[in-house]
Scaffold this motif. Structure first.
Motif, PDB file in Angstrom:
ATOM      1  N   GLY A 157      -3.551  -0.415  -4.490  1.00 17.45           N
ATOM      2  CA  GLY A 157      -3.528  -0.583  -3.037  1.00 17.45           C
ATOM      3  C   GLY A 157      -3.828   0.692  -2.295  1.00 17.45           C
ATOM      4  O   GLY A 157      -4.609   1.522  -2.730  1.00 17.45           O
ATOM      5  N   ASP A 158      -3.153   0.811  -1.180  1.00 16.55           N
ATOM      6  CA  ASP A 158      -3.390   1.901  -0.245  1.00 16.55           C
ATOM      7  C   ASP A 158      -3.202   3.265  -0.880  1.00 16.55           C
ATOM      8  O   ASP A 158      -2.281   3.502  -1.618  1.00 16.55           O
ATOM      9  CB  ASP A 158      -2.405   1.683   0.902  1.00 16.55           C
ATOM     10  CG  ASP A 158      -2.418   2.789   1.903  1.00 16.55           C
ATOM     11  OD1 ASP A 158      -3.395   3.536   1.909  1.00 16.55           O
ATOM     12  OD2 ASP A 158      -1.468   2.883   2.667  1.00 16.55           O
ATOM     13  N   GLY A 159      -4.092   4.176  -0.577  1.00 14.02           N
ATOM     14  CA  GLY A 159      -4.004   5.504  -1.134  1.00 14.02           C
ATOM     15  C   GLY A 159      -3.179   6.435  -0.323  1.00 14.02           C
ATOM     16  O   GLY A 159      -2.620   6.093   0.681  1.00 14.02           O
TER      17      GLY A 159
ATOM     18  N   GLY B  99       0.814  -1.199   0.000  1.00 18.73           N
ATOM     19  CA  GLY B  99       0.000   0.000   0.000  1.00 18.73           C
ATOM     20  C   GLY B  99       0.854   1.259   0.000  1.00 18.73           C
ATOM     21  O   GLY B  99       1.886   1.334  -0.665  1.00 18.73           O
ATOM     22  N   SER B 100       0.463   2.238   0.795  1.00 13.90           N
ATOM     23  CA  SER B 100       1.141   3.540   0.792  1.00 13.90           C
ATOM     24  C   SER B 100       2.556   3.494   1.337  1.00 13.90           C
ATOM     25  O   SER B 100       3.275   4.487   1.260  1.00 13.90           O
ATOM     26  CB  SER B 100       0.327   4.559   1.586  1.00 13.90           C
ATOM     27  OG  SER B 100      -0.826   4.919   0.868  1.00 13.90           O
TER      28      SER B 100
ATOM     29  N   LEU C 182      -0.989  13.136   4.416  1.00 10.96           N
ATOM     30  CA  LEU C 182      -2.378  12.693   4.260  1.00 10.96           C
ATOM     31  C   LEU C 182      -2.505  11.481   3.360  1.00 10.96           C
ATOM     32  O   LEU C 182      -3.589  10.922   3.220  1.00 10.96           O
ATOM     33  CB  LEU C 182      -3.225  13.840   3.700  1.00 10.96           C
ATOM     34  CG  LEU C 182      -3.254  15.113   4.547  1.00 10.96           C
ATOM     35  CD1 LEU C 182      -4.082  16.187   3.851  1.00 10.96           C
ATOM     36  CD2 LEU C 182      -3.821  14.818   5.922  1.00 10.96           C
ATOM     37  N   SER C 183      -1.413  11.062   2.719  1.00 11.16           N
ATOM     38  CA  SER C 183      -1.389   9.894   1.831  1.00 11.16           C
ATOM     39  C   SER C 183      -2.406  10.039   0.704  1.00 11.16           C
ATOM     40  O   SER C 183      -3.289   9.213   0.512  1.00 11.16           O
ATOM     41  CB  SER C 183      -1.652   8.612   2.637  1.00 11.16           C
ATOM     42  OG  SER C 183      -1.133   7.496   1.970  1.00 11.16           O
TER      43      SER C 183
ATOM     44  N   ASP D 149      -4.873   6.591   4.877  1.00  8.73           N
ATOM     45  CA  ASP D 149      -3.862   5.801   4.187  1.00  8.73           C
ATOM     46  C   ASP D 149      -4.468   4.624   3.449  1.00  8.73           C
ATOM     47  O   ASP D 149      -3.787   3.758   2.944  1.00  8.73           O
ATOM     48  CB  ASP D 149      -2.798   5.304   5.175  1.00  8.73           C
ATOM     49  CG  ASP D 149      -3.289   4.171   6.048  1.00  8.73           C
ATOM     50  OD1 ASP D 149      -4.507   3.995   6.146  1.00  8.73           O
ATOM     51  OD2 ASP D 149      -2.428   3.476   6.611  1.00  8.73           O
ATOM     52  N   GLN D 150      -5.814   4.571   3.389  1.00  7.44           N
ATOM     53  CA  GLN D 150      -6.487   3.456   2.753  1.00  7.44           C
ATOM     54  C   GLN D 150      -6.834   3.785   1.309  1.00  7.44           C
ATOM     55  O   GLN D 150      -7.367   4.832   1.005  1.00  7.44           O
ATOM     56  CB  GLN D 150      -7.776   3.135   3.531  1.00  7.44           C
ATOM     57  CG  GLN D 150      -8.758   2.274   2.769  1.00  7.44           C
ATOM     58  CD  GLN D 150      -8.194   0.915   2.516  1.00  7.44           C
ATOM     59  OE1 GLN D 150      -7.281   0.486   3.207  1.00  7.44           O
ATOM     60  NE2 GLN D 150      -8.696   0.235   1.510  1.00  7.44           N
ATOM     61  N   ALA D 151      -6.512   2.864   0.442  1.00  4.72           N
ATOM     62  CA  ALA D 151      -6.806   3.063  -0.974  1.00  4.72           C
ATOM     63  C   ALA D 151      -8.266   2.765  -1.269  1.00  4.72           C
ATOM     64  O   ALA D 151      -8.903   1.991  -0.583  1.00  4.72           O
ATOM     65  CB  ALA D 151      -5.922   2.163  -1.816  1.00  4.72           C
TER      66      ALA D 151
END
Length: 791
Positions: free
Chosen positions: A789-791, A421-422, A492-493, A766-768
């Motif tokens: 994946g993670d945003g 992810g991120s 803030l991803s 941090d969630q995609a």
């Protein structure tokens, strides 16, 4: 009062004066020995009346064809693996043996073994003619082979052949078959040995190679197994017990058959009296009680390692079998490992290992649906300081054990890895800075956008599903609307920010930076694919790889290959070459300093990891990461002198972490900051205790200019029209430092970790999104994009 034990100092015997029989044993020509071999076999191994004529001619021819030199293999021994403090991690072996010198064996076992196996060993040559005649008589009387006449030298030769057969059952049986050819071969080798070695040397070799039962090969391993002491410290009763085992290790096993072992021991003691190596008084005392064992069960392999070190132990095994420094070919490296006899000193720090194990087993229970894994690496050296996971090392699924090391790639004993992810976004940022972008790089970063066309190393990737759900990339929150600059976007991803950065610099630059940082491939070994979601962490990696990426940032842009082995020595004290860490600059110091400054902001108020500060308030930097459907969550964080990466998820990658209980705590959803983050925090608090506090070289990065909240207008009475920067202050007045602080950018202020409120949910950033990424093409070929994946 003088001890009843005989003197335990062994003095090598001088060469004997040869008797006529001894000279015959050494000097008869090949044909004579061939004939003698036939007689031996006829009278002992093949008692049938017509056996003498069987194969006599072929036996002579085979004798002549045997090589003159007995090629004794280097004996297979145990190896010992130690941590960085010299404490044993594990003992590993194909054969549990430790070769020792005659002096180290002591006198008693040498006397006892000769007395029971070959009392005339020092008087005859390769063949004991008296023994042969005695055996022939006994066997003739019985009509069967009830007594043998093999000398101790011949027994040693047979054991060498068994040793050379290894674990091949067919080869072992062949080495033990009572055939004419084998007997003739053993005879010739025995003659050669008697010419080249002294009797004492042959006896020492014999005692080192012989099997004593209970997986113990050689007298030193046997003394440790049954009596927990060194060979030279054995008592009369103990030495007699071990000497008696050789004839039949199973039948006379003192653990399984104590009474049979006692009787056999007493036979050996009587033989020692007969040969004047014991007095009757000493014998009486030695036979006065049962066999008193201090038994140590066989402890073989990484499965015996304590403190969760089994997985690291297994990683060491893979290193030795794969690193060319230990042998040019895979066969040579395997031979080195299997042959053993090595003292392997590693980089594992027992204090940090204990901290990591405590964290992954406290926060995640072994019975949970998910597991956690953690690796710690020292920046600047590549040393692996800790490697552990929730599920214990072992082969019993009922106990939730596994031998799959979730910390490493498949080729080193791991699985296929997990989407980071991120956690991958700092790699994109480093590639962008190296490509010439600045620390204040700004992108429109809309809340949602189509995947844009991107260049690759060999062509162009195009979005074939523009306008469709699978062809778009959203940010996590509807309020995430640009423009953003790097500092805020990382804190803030923001997904779309990093996608636009990828578009500007090209996928090739991202892939090349990943390669330089040690992400040479996916964890499965397959190459990284140049797809837009690469920068959002959709391609599986392992915690060791990610820990080393972040260690490179801490080391100001110099990447060091991970190392697990610090030194290897052989039993005789010779050094075996090992591969040191290879350190190369993969980005400029200025780039690394910007990354460190930006990742400090992630752990400040307003960042996704704001609650993960350490108890002593030392500087920490890091990045959260969560994959689609919450199937894996990460936190990779570091101080200036210690980097660690934590993964949390289903071992097979198929457990969505929603409405789930982990470690006794209920989670609606798991994010990088709420699942693996606290594991990292708990472990690091213990791991850094006593370590010097070091600070990062940071750079001044001005905050972005203020932007208007599109839902508000000046004078409307609905609140400030300006958005806020992390730190809770309007961006038009916020100081130019992560967290809204006025402190000098060259020192982060001391602070205690803030406690989140019910209203604050920064960890979700941090969630995609969970949309499917679009169909794409490189050049003329269409290629489906992976789930991002993670945003």
């Amino acid at each position: 009062m003088p001890s009843s034990e005989p003197h335990d100092t062994w003095v090598p015997r001088p060469r004997r004066r040869e008797t006529p029989l001894g000279l015959l044993g050494h000097g008869v020509k090949f044909l004579g020995y061939s004939t003698l071999a036939g007689v031996l076999l006829a009278g002992i191994a093949l008692p049938a009346a017509g056996a003498l004529g069987l194969g006599m001619k072929s036996g002579v021819e085979e004798f002549d064809s045997i090589p003159a030199d007995l090629k004794t293999p280097a004996l297979t021994q145990a190896s010992w693996i130690y941590d960085a403090k010299g404490q044993q991690i594990a003992k590993v072996y194909e054969r549990d043996r430790r070769v020792i010198t005659g002096e180290e064996m002591g006198t008693l076992i040498r006397q006892a073994q000769v007395d029971i196996e070959d009392a005339r060993f020092y008087e005859h040559g390769a063949v004991d003619l008296k023994g042969v005649l005695r055996a022939i008589t006994k066997n003739a009387e019985s009509g069967t082979a009830v007594q043998g006449a093999s000398t101790l030298t011949q027994q040693y030769v047979k054991n060498v052949n068994v040793e050379k057969a290894g674990d091949d059952p067919v080869a072992v049986l062949e080495a033990q078959r009572k055939t004419l050819g084998r007997k003739v071969q053993e005879l010739k080798y025995s003659i050669k040995l008697e010419e080249e070695l002294t009797k004492d040397q042959i006896l020492t070799n014999y005692l080192n190679i012989t099997y004593y039962g209970q997986q113990a090969y050689g007298i030193q391993a046997a003394a440790q197994r049954y009596f927990s002491k060194n060979s030279k410290d054995l008592t009369v009763a103990e030495a007699a017990t071990l000497a008696g085992l050789v004839q039949n290790p199973s039948q006379f096993d003192p653990k399984a058959h104590p009474e049979a072992s006692r009787k056999r021991r007493d036979v050996v003691i009587d033989k020692m009296v007969e040969n004047k190596h014991l007095t009757p008084e000493q014998a009486k005392e030695a036979k006065s009680g049962p066999v008193a064992l201090h038994y140590q069960a066989p402890q073989n392999g990484c499965i015996t390692a304590d403190a969760g070190m089994g997985f690291f132990c297994d990683y060491v095994r893979h290193v030795i079998k794969q690193d060319p420094v230990f042998g040019k070919t895979a066969a040579e490296r395997k031979k080195l490992w299997d042959q053993g006899g090595l003292f392997i000193h590693t980089t594992l720090d027992p204090v940090k290992q204990a901290a990591a194990l405590k964290a992954v087993t406290t926060k995640v229970k072994v019975t949970d649906q998910v597991s956690a894994a953690m690796t710690m690496v020292e920046p600047g050296t590549g040393k692996i300081l800790a490697m552990t996971q929730t599920r214990p090392y072992g082969i019993d699924p009922a106990k939730n054990q596994t031998v799959v090391n979730y910390n490493v790639d498949a080729g080193m004993g791991g699985g296929n890895g997990f989407q980071p992810g991120s956690n991958f976004k700092p790699i994109v940022a480093a590639a962008g800075l190296e490509a010439g972008l600045t620390s204040t790089q700004s992108y429109p970063s809309p809340n949602k956008m189509d995947w844009p066309t991107m260049t690759t190393c060999e062509g162009t990737w195009k979005n074939l599903e523009k306008g469709k759900k699978g062809g778009t990339i959203p940010n996590e929150s509807s309020g995430e609307v640009g423009p953003y600059e790097l500092k805020e976007a990382m804190a803030l991803s923001v997904n779309t920010y990093f996608v636009q950065m990828e578009q500007e610099i090209g996928l090739c630059a991202v892939k090349q930076m990943a390669n330089k940082l040690g992400v040479a491939s996916k964890a499965s070994g397959k190459p990284l694919e140049e797809l837009p979601a690469l920068g959002l962490g959709t391609q599986e990696v392992s915690p060791l790889v990610m820990a080393n990426v972040y260690a490179t940032f801490a080391n100001r842009g110099t990447y060091c290959t991970p190392v697990a082995i610090s030194s290897v020595t052989t039993m005789d004290g010779k050094d075996v070459p090992v591969s040191p860490a290879k350190c190369d600059r993969v980005m400029s110091e200025s780039t690394a300093d910007v990354i460190n400054t930006v990742l400090l902001g992630v752990t400040e108020k307003g960042g996704t990891a704001r609650d993960l500060g350490l108890n002593d308030d030392r500087q920490i930097a890091g990045k959260t990461g969560t994959s689609d459907e919450k199937k894996s969550a990460w936190f990779s964080g570091y101080t200036a002198n210690l980097a660690a990466s934590v993964w949390l998820g289903g071992p097979a990658g198929g457990v969505p972490m929603k409405n789930i209980t982990i470690g006794g705590k209920r989670f609606d959803e798991v994010f990088g900051a709420t699942g693996p983050g606290p594991i990292w925090q708990l472990a690091m608090n213990d791991a850094v205790r006593g370590m010097p506090e070091q600070e990062f070289e940071t750079v001044y990065i001005p905050n972005p200019p203020p932007k208007r909240d599109p839902s508000a207008s000046p004078g409307s009475g609905s609140g400030s029209p300006w958005t806020t920067w992390p730190g809770g202050q309007p961006t038009d007045v916020a100081p130019n430092w992560p967290g809204g602080r006025t402190q000098s950018p060259f020192r982060q202020p001391t602070r205690k970790p803030a406690q989140p409120t019910q209203q604050e949910q920064p960890t979700q950033r941090d969630q995609a999104p969970q949309d499917q990424a679009p169909q794409g093409q490189q050049g003329q070929q269409g290629q489906p994009e992976e789930q991002h994946g993670d945003g």
